[in-house]
Design a protein around this motif. Structure first.
Motif, mmCIF file in Angstrom:
data_model
loop_
_atom_site.group_PDB
_atom_site.id
_atom_site.type_symbol
_atom_site.label_atom_id
_atom_site.label_comp_id
_atom_site.label_asym_id
_atom_site.label_seq_id
_atom_site.Cartn_x
_atom_site.Cartn_y
_atom_site.Cartn_z
ATOM 1 N N UNK A 476 39.240 47.440 27.571
ATOM 2 C CA UNK A 476 37.980 47.046 28.195
ATOM 3 C C UNK A 476 38.170 45.680 28.836
ATOM 4 N N UNK A 477 37.848 45.559 30.122
ATOM 5 C CA UNK A 477 37.982 44.274 30.807
ATOM 6 C C UNK A 477 37.068 43.247 30.152
ATOM 7 N N UNK A 478 37.568 42.044 29.869
ATOM 8 C CA UNK A 478 36.766 41.065 29.117
ATOM 9 C C UNK A 478 35.530 40.598 29.882
ATOM 10 N N UNK A 479 34.447 40.415 29.143
ATOM 11 C CA UNK A 479 33.254 39.789 29.712
ATOM 12 C C UNK A 479 33.458 38.283 29.772
ATOM 13 N N UNK A 480 33.192 37.702 30.948
ATOM 14 C CA UNK A 480 33.215 36.251 31.123
ATOM 15 C C UNK A 480 32.096 35.893 32.106
ATOM 16 N N UNK A 481 31.411 34.802 31.826
ATOM 17 C CA UNK A 481 30.458 34.269 32.794
ATOM 18 C C UNK A 481 31.217 33.473 33.849
ATOM 19 N N UNK A 482 30.933 33.739 35.120
ATOM 20 C CA UNK A 482 31.548 32.989 36.215
ATOM 21 C C UNK A 482 30.894 31.619 36.344
ATOM 22 N N UNK A 551 36.839 49.767 32.019
ATOM 23 C CA UNK A 551 38.163 49.642 31.417
ATOM 24 C C UNK A 551 39.206 49.437 32.518
ATOM 25 N N UNK A 552 40.324 48.838 32.150
ATOM 26 C CA UNK A 552 41.336 48.464 33.128
ATOM 27 C C UNK A 552 42.272 49.641 33.401
ATOM 28 N N UNK A 553 42.503 49.908 34.685
ATOM 29 C CA UNK A 553 43.497 50.908 35.090
ATOM 30 C C UNK A 553 44.875 50.275 35.271
ATOM 31 N N UNK A 554 44.888 49.096 35.881
ATOM 32 C CA UNK A 554 46.163 48.441 36.235
ATOM 33 C C UNK A 554 45.894 46.966 36.436
ATOM 34 N N UNK A 555 46.911 46.150 36.178
ATOM 35 C CA UNK A 555 46.823 44.733 36.539
ATOM 36 C C UNK A 555 48.187 44.252 37.012
ATOM 37 N N UNK A 556 48.191 43.219 37.821
ATOM 38 C CA UNK A 556 49.441 42.676 38.349
ATOM 39 C C UNK A 556 49.178 41.381 39.078
ATOM 40 N N UNK A 557 50.237 40.766 39.551
ATOM 41 C CA UNK A 557 50.093 39.488 40.258
ATOM 42 C C UNK A 557 50.362 39.585 41.750
ATOM 43 N N UNK A 558 50.866 40.740 42.197
ATOM 44 C CA UNK A 558 51.122 40.884 43.629
ATOM 45 C C UNK A 558 51.154 42.361 43.997
ATOM 46 N N UNK A 559 51.037 42.602 45.306
ATOM 47 C CA UNK A 559 51.153 43.948 45.842
ATOM 48 C C UNK A 559 51.973 43.859 47.129
ATOM 49 N N UNK A 560 53.135 44.510 47.125
ATOM 50 C CA UNK A 560 54.080 44.350 48.218
ATOM 51 C C UNK A 560 53.786 45.264 49.398
ATOM 52 N N UNK A 561 53.355 46.500 49.131
ATOM 53 C CA UNK A 561 53.199 47.444 50.237
ATOM 54 C C UNK A 561 52.144 48.482 49.897
#
Length: 576
Positions: A476-482, A551-561
């Motif tokens: 589950x993606x964490x709850x955070x107040x912006x 809920x999270x499907x995927x996470x990463x720091x970059x996307x090349x193509x």
């Protein structure tokens, strides 16, 4: 199996048949409508339940209701937000004070904790006390008002079968006895522990009834002076003394903090409950280890008996994936912890988006099978913890050798016994403090997409007592107040959401995902957050793909193509 009926109603291909009009079926219908999908909901009873059943909607369920836009409406019908959730342990209301208590926060106090603890470990919404009797009737009203939902009470399912491209359910009109068959592209059995749909498919339960039996008495009383003699409460638990066989004698639950109460009186399995009147059952429980404790009872609302069952269905769907199950139809558990109905709500929310995606054409062929793969392990885990919570209660008297002649005495032995009881309860207080059980689990189905951030294989640890914030796929993606005080949850779309934490440098990741979503026909909302360093630190990745259920499907720091983005989206929607 052959279904014969005088009339066949063929539902449109964009309409789901739901069997069972309890909370799970009604939440599923509401979720489908939220995603633009119609449903026909049939229920064998003419009205919603008169029994209180579940009285706690946990924080995760309230998050779900926030997503559906109904959280505030439910709170207006529940116990007012300032009342605490105090649980007392008592030798009987004859005593001047309880032995010990669990002091659980009110909705207002819980909300203050959430506002003050912006580290990702908290839910977005506090829990809510509301009797299922009230909750279910309100959900039915919402369904009847929703043009996407066709609510039909008074129709009983009698048998069902799967075809290659549809499901058939035979139903009978409870008023006239008329029979017909409804054929639909998909049917969902939310029809309880004795599910007709589950039995028709021959799906077995792993588990069954346990050695416990109780008389339930739901009643009205304004005798608050006697009822609250030991203080205001949500629950009071009364054990037997060890000489009487130990275990728990019973409990009383305050349903509305006004005049409505429920007592559970535990008796031996096979006990002839006609030997005890409803009033006697109430007095016996409130007397605890002592003599019956009389109160003025204004009205007995309903009375029943129940036997707890601990079971999980061997499958959550038929082999052709045309009939699926949710709620008590696929798992049963004991009440401790409040996991039963709340598990069903989470199942309805998960299954709802997956059915909607499949019907709308952008869900892949593996998406529906991920429902069981995601949710069945959660049921197995929750059932185990609920059983553990109940076990701690049931062995209390025998383990501590409670003695009715000693426990309330002003002697050293009495003081020692009360302290031992207090210490035991404070050590075993997980009933409503197991946040990890409620929302800290991780899905591990095929639609959870690993990335370079996960190459070391170190998934977040599980802690039953706390939620550990993580965007590891399946969490589950964490709850955070912006920074502006709004929750990140409110940024999500109704379909998939790509969250990017933008650091000001040039990035094409969002554009690549947008192009991939367009090519794959996946509805995608993109959210670029600037200067949200605190939230970025908690989420732990620059890019996070969030499912429609949060809920999270995927996470990463970059996307090349774009091809990589296409592969990620394809797996996330069950097309790989």
């Amino acid at each position: 199996m052959t279904i014969e009926a005088s009339f066949v109603e063929e539902l449109p291909s964009d309409t789901v048949l739901i069997v069972g009009g309890g909370p799970v079926g009604l939440v599923l219908a509401t979720t489908l409508a939220h995603h633009g999908v119609k449903s026909v909901l049939i229920e064998r009873n003419l009205t919603t339940t008169r029994w209180p059943k579940m009285d706690l909607t946990i924080a995760r369920s309230m998050e779900i209701f926030r997503c559906l836009g109904i959280a505030n409406g439910l709170r207006q019908r529940g116990v007012p937000s300032h009342f605490p959730f105090t649980c007392l342990f008592s030798s009987g209301l004859h005593a001047d004070r309880p032995i010990t208590s669990w002091t659980l926060p009110s909705v207002d106090e819980f909300a203050a904790q959430i506002a003050a603890t912006n580290d990702g470990t908290m839910p977005l919404e506090p829990w809510q006390r509301v009797s299922q009797e009230v909750f279910e009737a309100w959900l039915k009203e919402l369904g009847e008002e929703n043009p996407m939902i066709d609510v039909r009470f008074g129709w009983k399912a009698t048998t069902a079968r799967e075809l290659d491209d549809s499901a058939e359910v035979q139903i009978t009109d409870a008023r006239t006895g008329a029979e017909k068959t409804i054929r639909s592209r998909y049917a969902v059995g939310c029809d309880g522990a004795n599910s007709v749909l589950r039995n028709s498919l021959g799906i077995e339960l792993d588990g069954g009834p346990i050695s416990a039996y109780a008389i339930l008495v739901h009643f009205k009383s304004k005798d608050l002076t006697r009822l609250r003699k030991q203080g205001q409460f949500w629950h009071v638990f009364f054990p037997n003394d060890a000489a009487s066989g130990g275990s728990v004698k019973g409990a009383i639950i305050a349903q509305d903090e006004i005049d409505t109460w429920t007592v559970h009186r535990f008796v031996p399995v096979g006990f002839d409950d006609s030997q005890i009147t409803s009033e006697e059952a109430v007095y016996s429980v409130l007397g605890g280890m002592g003599e019956p404790y009389r109160i003025d009872i204004d009205e007995i609302l309903v009375r029943s008996t129940w036997r707890p069952s601990i079971a999980v269905a061997e499958s959550y769907a038929g082999p052709k994936q045309r009939v699926l199950l949710a709620g008590d139809a696929c798992h049963q558990t004991v009440p401790t912890g409040g996991y039963g109905m709340n598990m069903g709500i989470a199942e309805a929310f998960d299954l709802g988006w997956k059915l909607a995606a499949t019907i709308s054409g952008w869900g892949g062929p593996q998406l529906l099978s991920s429902y069981e793969a995601d949710r069945r392990p959660v049921a197995q885990m929750s059932v185990q913890w609920s059983q553990r919570h109940m076990g701690n209660l049931m062995v209390l008297s025998k383990k501590l050798q409670l003695d009715a002649d000693i426990v309330d005495s002003d002697t050293d032995a009495g003081k020692d016994m009360r302290k031992t009881w207090h210490d035991y309860c404070q050590l075993n207080d997980g009933h409503n403090k197991s946040t990890g059980v409620e929302m800290g689990y991780r899905y591990q189905s095929s639609i959870c997409v690993p990335s370079e951030l996960d190459c070391d294989g170190s998934a977040p640890e599980f802690d039953a007592r706390r939620y550990i914030p993580s965007t590891y796929p399946g969490c589950r993606a964490p709850h955070v107040f912006l920074k502006d005080g709004t929750p990140i949850f409110d940024q999500y779309g109704r379909k998939f959401t790509l969250v990017e934490f933008h650091d000001g440098t040039a990035s094409s990741a969002v554009e690549l995902f947008q192009l991939a979503a367009l090519k794959r026909n996946v509805p995608l909302k993109t959210v670029s957050l600037h200067g949200e360093d605190h939230t970025h630190q908690i989420w732990g990745a620059k890019l996070v793909l969030v499912r429609p259920d949060g809920f999270v499907s995927w996470h990463g720091n970059e996307m090349q193509d774009v091809n990589t983005a296409l592969l990620i989206l394809a797996q996330a929607v069950g097309d790989m």
